[in-house]
Design a protein around this motif. Sequence first.
Motif, PDB file in Angstrom:
ATOM      1  N   ARG A  41     -33.191  11.963  44.621  1.00 58.81           N
ATOM      2  CA  ARG A  41     -32.883  12.733  45.140  1.00 58.81           C
ATOM      3  C   ARG A  41     -33.260  13.934  44.369  1.00 58.81           C
ATOM      4  N   ALA A  65     -34.760  10.872  50.624  1.00 58.42           N
ATOM      5  CA  ALA A  65     -35.507  11.626  50.034  1.00 58.42           C
ATOM      6  C   ALA A  65     -36.217  13.049  50.796  1.00 58.42           C
ATOM      7  N   GLU A  68     -36.413  16.550  50.752  1.00 58.04           N
ATOM      8  CA  GLU A  68     -36.992  17.175  49.517  1.00 58.04           C
ATOM      9  C   GLU A  68     -38.114  17.139  49.705  1.00 58.04           C
TER      10      GLU A  68
END
Length: 258
Positions: A41, A65, A68
């Motif tokens: 991540r 992730a 993100e």
Amino acid sequence: MTHTSWPRRRMHHVFAPDGRAVIAAMDAGIKGVAPGLENGRAAVRRIVDGGVDAILATIGLARAAADELGGTGLILALDSEIPSAQYGVSQAVRWGADALELKVFPGNPSVTKLGELRELCAEADKYGMPVMAEPIPVSFKDVEAHTLTNVANGARLSAEAGADFVKAQYVGTVDEFRSVVEGCLVPVLALGGPMKPTPVHALQMAADAVEAGARGVVYGRNIVEAERPDRMVAALVEIVHGGASVKSAAKHLNPPLG
């Protein structure tokens, strides 16, 4: 929006309005914990902060992730021990991916995977999902087979099989690699390959590839293992999208390079 518009729309999530792309290959986790990807991540966050256009990731990293990524493009890596066309396309649609990726090995006496690529492209087309092929002549280890002719043929074979864009090894001079780009029916991106001696060498290869007509780069280790992945991405963006010189783009790196 018509069905035929969907591949173009998804391609706009990978390629910037200028038709070029800087993509970070973050799929090395398929072999386990990889350098630069220990904290997946955080790695994605750093690279997104650098301004990357898209990342290439496994389904595991893409899920972990997702928060993100924001508006950054996602290409789902489908390299697997089994044919991936059926489950791969459904996964890509479910997780909002913008494209799929498959490695193929033209000239490999055991398995080329070109048939799997054809099947994947046909299935992906039903859902308007673009496919990026990565043709590696024979195998990663058979470097003697990675000739200009074989790279050009691999790129063309991938396009003929239905790939929407191709990730190819940069080989030869600028003029020689131009023949790979011009011989392919779809956009070509240059892959980064092994770590270069210095970051400047990686930037120079990107500049040479773009000069030869490539639409950009797909860099793995040369981004994720950089001292500052975000600054490496920013330097590549300057070259690919901004037309900056290598010397000028290198100013993004830390420490600055003269």
